[in-house]
Motif scaffolding. Structure first.
Motif, PDB file in Angstrom:
ATOM      1  N   ASP A   1       0.903  -1.105  -0.032  1.00  0.00           N
ATOM      2  CA  ASP A   1       0.148   0.033   0.013  1.00  0.00           C
ATOM      3  C   ASP A   1       0.808   1.323  -0.033  1.00  0.00           C
TER       4      ASP A   1
ATOM      5  N   ILE B   1      -1.650  11.234   1.187  1.00  0.00           N
ATOM      6  CA  ILE B   1      -0.476  10.596   0.852  1.00  0.00           C
ATOM      7  C   ILE B   1       0.417  10.445   1.788  1.00  0.00           C
ATOM      8  N   LYS B   2       0.286   9.075   2.451  1.00  0.00           N
ATOM      9  CA  LYS B   2       1.070   8.757   3.573  1.00  0.00           C
ATOM     10  C   LYS B   2       2.610   8.653   3.521  1.00  0.00           C
TER      11      LYS B   2
ATOM     12  N   LYS C   1      -9.226   7.957   4.684  1.00  0.00           N
ATOM     13  CA  LYS C   1      -7.773   7.798   4.655  1.00  0.00           C
ATOM     14  C   LYS C   1      -7.248   8.389   5.839  1.00  0.00           C
TER      15      LYS C   1
ATOM     16  N   PRO D   1       1.719   4.616  -1.708  1.00  0.00           N
ATOM     17  CA  PRO D   1       0.935   5.404  -2.464  1.00  0.00           C
ATOM     18  C   PRO D   1       1.439   5.777  -3.770  1.00  0.00           C
TER      19      PRO D   1
END
Lengths: 408, 272
Positions: free
Chosen positions: A75, A386-387, A381, A77
Motif C-alpha cells: 500500500d 499521501i501517507k 484515509k 501511495p
C-alpha cells in the motif's frame, strides 16, 4: 450480507436522520411575526439524501475493510511509486515544473493570488510537519510564529524602512528565537497538555498584538506594507503579483530541500525516534529536551518566513489574521496531507486552501461541504491523502550468498 | 527551582487575592452579585467540562464537536419552547418538554457523531480523529446556521420568578438559583452513575484497556467473553451519549442571557 439487508439498513439510517434533523431542518419559528413554518420538503430530502449517502458510505467502508485484509504490504501511495520509478520521475517532475512556471502567465491574477496563499500554506505546513509529523509534538499555537514574522516585517518596515529581503532572514532568526523562548517552558509537557499550553501561547501573542496599541497599532492593524522589490526596482500591481509568486515558489523549493535534508539527517531521525518511543530514545542517549527544542525552533523559523511573505502579499495585517483558526487550518493541512510526508503536506495544503476558494461556486454551503469532506477524508484515509513511507533498506542475504557461491 | 515555583505561585495568588479582598471591602453587595453571577456561569461550564472529560477520558480524543452538540441542545430547546409557546401551552409544561427534547436530541446527535466520525477512526492515529472532530464541528455549525439562522435569537424565560425567593432576588435571581441547584443535583447524579452503576464502571475501566501498547484490535475480534465485550462497546458509544444528559439540562433552562447566540459557539468554544 445480501443487498436486501443493505437497503434495509440504509432505510433505518435514513429514518433515524429524518427524526434527528426534524427540529432543525423542518421547523422554523419566526419570532417577530409569531408564525411557524413547517418545511416538510426538507424532511423528504433529508430522507432521500441520507439513504443514498449511507448506501455509498457503507459500501466504501466495507471495501476499505476488505482491502485492509488482503494487501497490507503493497500500500505504498501511487505518488511515491511514481517518484521512485526512474522512468516516470523525470517527466513527472518536468511537467510539474512546467505547470508551476506557466501558471501565473496562463491564469488570471485572482488565481495567482490564491495560489500564492496556498503556497504560503505549503511552507507553513512543511514547517509544522517538523513539529507535529516528525517530532510528534501537537502544537496548536503555531500561528504565533506566523504572526511574529508578519509583524516583524510590518513594524521593521514602518519604523526603520527595512526592505523585504533584509527582513526575511531576520524574521527567520526571530522565529527561531521565539520558538526557543516559547518552547523552553512548555516542552516539559506531553501530548494534549502540550497542545493546550501552546494554544494558550498562540492566544497570548494575538491578544498582546490586539491590545498593545503603541506597539502594534492594535486591532486596526498595519496597512501599506510594501511588496518586495527586485534590486530596488518596483513593479506594477500585476507584475508584483507574478514576482511574489516566483519568490514564494523559490521559498517553497528551499523549504522542501531543507526539510528533506533534515528528515534524513541525524537530527531528523532523532525526531522520528522520539515520536515513536520517548523512553527508548533516552535510553539510546538522545537528549530529549534539546531534540524537541530544535524541532520547535525550526518549525517556528518557517512559520516566521511564511508570515513575512503573507504580510508582503496582502499589504495589510491585523491580529484577526492570526486566530486559533489559522493554527487549526495548518494542522489540518498536515494531518489531511499525511503526517510526516512532505509530498502529502504539499498536496494537503493545495487541496485544503484551493478547495474552499473553488467551492465559492456553492457560496454558503462551502464550509458545510468542507467540514463534511474533512470527516470523509479522515474516515477513509486515516493516514492522510499521501501517507509517509519510511525508507526501507533491503539486504537480501540469500541472494548474496548464492551470488558469492557462484563466483567462488 | 522548586522554591522559585512555589514563590511565584504564592505571589500570583497573593496579587489576585489582594484585588478580590479589596473589591469585597469596597462594596460587599456588588461583590456577591458578581460572585454569584460567576458561579452560575461557572456551573454551566463545569457541566460542559464534565461531558468533555468523560469523552476525553474514554476515547482519548479532544472532542472539538462538543460545543456544537451543546449548541444543538440549546437550539432544540429553543425551537420546542417557541413552537409550544405559540401554541399557547403552559410555561411549566413547556419548560419540562424543552428540557426533555434537548436531552434526547443532543444525546442522539452525540451518538450519531460518534458513529460517523469517531468510531471508524478508533485504530487510526489520534490526530486523524481530532481532524475528523474538527470537520464535524464545522459541519454542525454550518448545518444549523443554514437550516436556521446565524443571527441572535430571543429565548423567552421559562423560569418564573419564585415568590418565596423575592426577598433575596436582588442578590441572586431565581433563574440563577435554579441553574446552580440543577447543576449540583446533576453532578451528584453523574457521580453516582460513574461510581456505582455497571455502565459507569465499564466507562472507568476503558482508558486502561485503551492503551495502545497493550490493547490491540484483537480485543474486538472476540478473544474476550461476549458480555464483557458488549459492555465495553456500549460504554464507548454511550460515553458520547450519556454525558449530554447532564449539561444540556441547565442550558435548556438557561434564559439568563435570553438569547441563543450561535456566534458564541464559533469557532472553538470548547476550549474556553
Amino acid at each position: 450480507m445480501p443487498i436486501k439487508n443493505h437497503i434495509k439498513q440504509s432505510l433505518i439510517i435514513a429514518f433515524w436522520f429524518m427524526i434527528l434533523t426534524f427540529p432543525i431542518m423542518v421547523i422554523k419559528v419566526n419570532a417577530i411575526q409569531q408564525t411557524i413554518d413547517f418545511r416538510w420538503a426538507n424532511f423528504l430530502w433529508v430522507g432521500i439524501f441520507t439513504f443514498f449517502a449511507s448506501m455509498i458510505w457503507n459500501y466504501f467502508l466495507r471495501r476499505n475493510e476488505e482491502q485492509k485484509k488482503t494487501d497490507i504490504a503493497d500500500d505504498i501511495p501511487l505518488v511515491h511509486r511514481l517518484l521512485q520509478n526512474d522512468r516516470f520521475r523525470r517527466p513527472f517532475l518536468g511537467l510539474l515544473a512546467a505547470f508551476f512556471i506557466a501558471y501565473p502567465f496562463v491564469f488570471p491574477m485572482y488565481h495567482t493570488s490564491i495560489m500564492i496563499s496556498a503556497l504560503v500554506y505549503v511552507m507553513l505546513g512543511l514547517g509544522l510537519n517538523i513539529v507535529v509529523g516528525l517530532a510528534g509534538l501537537l502544537d496548536l499555537g503555531y500561528v504565533a510564529f506566523y504572526a511574529v514574522g508578519a509583524y516583524a516585517y510590518a513594524l521593521l518596515n514602518l519604523h526603520f524602512g527595512l526592505s523585504f529581503w533584509v527582513v526575511l532572514p531576520m524574521s527567520a532568526l526571530l522565529g527561531t528565537l521565539f520558538g526557543v523562548l516559547l518552547g523552553y517552558p512548555v516542552l516539559r509537557l506531553r501530548g494534549d497538555y502540550l497542545a493546550i499550553v501552546t494554544l494558550g501561547f498562540g492566544e497570548i501573542i494575538r491578544i498582546v498584538l490586539e491590545n498593545w496599541d503603541d506597539f502594534s497599532n492594535g486591532p486596526r492593524g498595519i496597512s501599506d506594507i510594501p511588496a518586495p522589490t527586485f534590486f530596488g526596482h518596483h513593479f506594477g500591481q500585476h507584475d508584483a503579483m507574478i514576482y511574489m509568486y516566483f519568490i514564494v515558489i523559490a521559498l517553497v523549493l528551499m523549504t522542501i530541500f531543507f526539510v528533506n535534508r533534515l528528515e534524513n539527517s541525524k537530527i531528523g531521525r532523532a525526531w522520528i525516534a522520539l515520536r515513536d518511543d520517548e523512553i527508548a530514545c533516552q535510553a539510546m542517549g538522545i537528549d530529549k529536551f534539546k531534540t524537541k527544542l530544535t524541532a520547535f525552533a525550526l518549525g517556528a523559523t518557517w512559520a516566521a518566513m511564511g508570515g513575512v511573505v503573507f504580510a508582503a502579499k496582502t499589504s495589510f495585517i491585523n491580529p484577526m489574521s492570526f486566530t486559533i483558526w489559522e493554527s487549526i487550518t495548518i494542522l489540518c493541512v498536515v494531518v489531511i496531507g499525511g503526517m510526516g510526508s512532505a509530498i502529502g503536506v504539499i498536496a494537503g495544503a493545495l487541496v485544503l486552501i484551493l478547495l474552499p476558494e473553488y467551492l465559492r461556486a456553492v457560496a454558503e454551503y462551502r464550509m458545510l461541504v468542507f467540514g463534511a469532506l474533512q470527516v470523509i477524508v479522515m474516515v477513509f484515509k486515516p493516514d492522510g491523502l499521501i501517507k509517509s513511507v519510511r525508507k526501507v533498506y533491503t539486504f537480501n542475504v540469500q541472494e548474496k550468498a548464492i551470488h558469492e557461491q557462484t563466483h567462488t | 527551582m522548586r522554591w522559585i515555583n512555589i514563590g511565584l505561585g504564592l505571589a500570583v495568588t497573593g496579587i489576585i487575592g489582594f484585588f478580590v479582598v479589596r473589591e469585597l471591602l469596597i462594596d460587599p453587595l456588588y461583590f456577591f452579585e458578581l460572585f454569584l453571577g460567576g458561579l452560575t456561569r461557572g456551573s454551566i461550564y463545569a457541566l460542559i467540562a464534565l461531558g468533555y472529560t468523560m469523552v476525553y477520558g474514554i476515547i482519548q480524543l479532544i472532542n472539538f464537536a462538543h460545543g456544537e452538540i451543546y449548541m444543538i441542545g440549546a437550539m432544540t430547546a429553543l425551537i420546542v419552547a417557541s413552537v409550544l409557546g405559540l401554541w399557547g401551552w403552559n410555561t411549566a409544561v413547556i419548560a419540562i418538554l424543552a428540557v426533555v427534547f434537548a436531552i434526547v436530541y443532543s444525546c442522539a446527535y452525540g451518538f450519531t457523531v460518534e458513529k460517523i466520525a469517531y468510531k471508524p477512526l478508533r485504530n487510526s492515529p489520534r490526530l486523524s480523529a481530532l481532524i475528523s472532530a474538527i470537520g464535524m464541528s464545522l459541519f454542525l455549525q454550518n448545518y444549523v446556521m443554514l437550516a436556521q439562522t446565524p443571527d441572535y435569537l430571543p429565548f423567552k424565560s421559562l423560569i418564573p420568578d419564585f415568590h418565596f425567593w423575592e426577598p433575596y432576588a436582588h442578590i441572586i435571581t431565581s433563574v440563577e438559583l435554579t441553574i446552580i441547584i440543577t447543576t449540583v443535583i446533576v453532578m451528584i447524579l453523574l457521580g453516582i452513575l460513574i461510581k456505582f452503576t455497571r455502565i459507569g464502571k465499564a466507562m472507568r475501566s476503558l482508558p486502561v484497556m485503551w492503551d495502545r501498547s497493550t490493547f490491540s484490535s484483537d480485543f474486538w475480534q472476540g478473544s474476550k467473553p461476549l458480555s464483557q465485550r458488549f459492555w465495553v462497546v456500549s460504554a464507548l458509544s454511550r460515553a458520547q451519549c450519556w454525558d449530554r444528559w447532564y449539561w444540556v439540562f441547565p442550558k435548556a433552562i438557561l434564559p439568563d442571557i435570553s438569547t441563543v447566540n450561535m456566534k458564541m459557539y464559533l469557532p472553538f468554544p470548547s476550549w474556553y
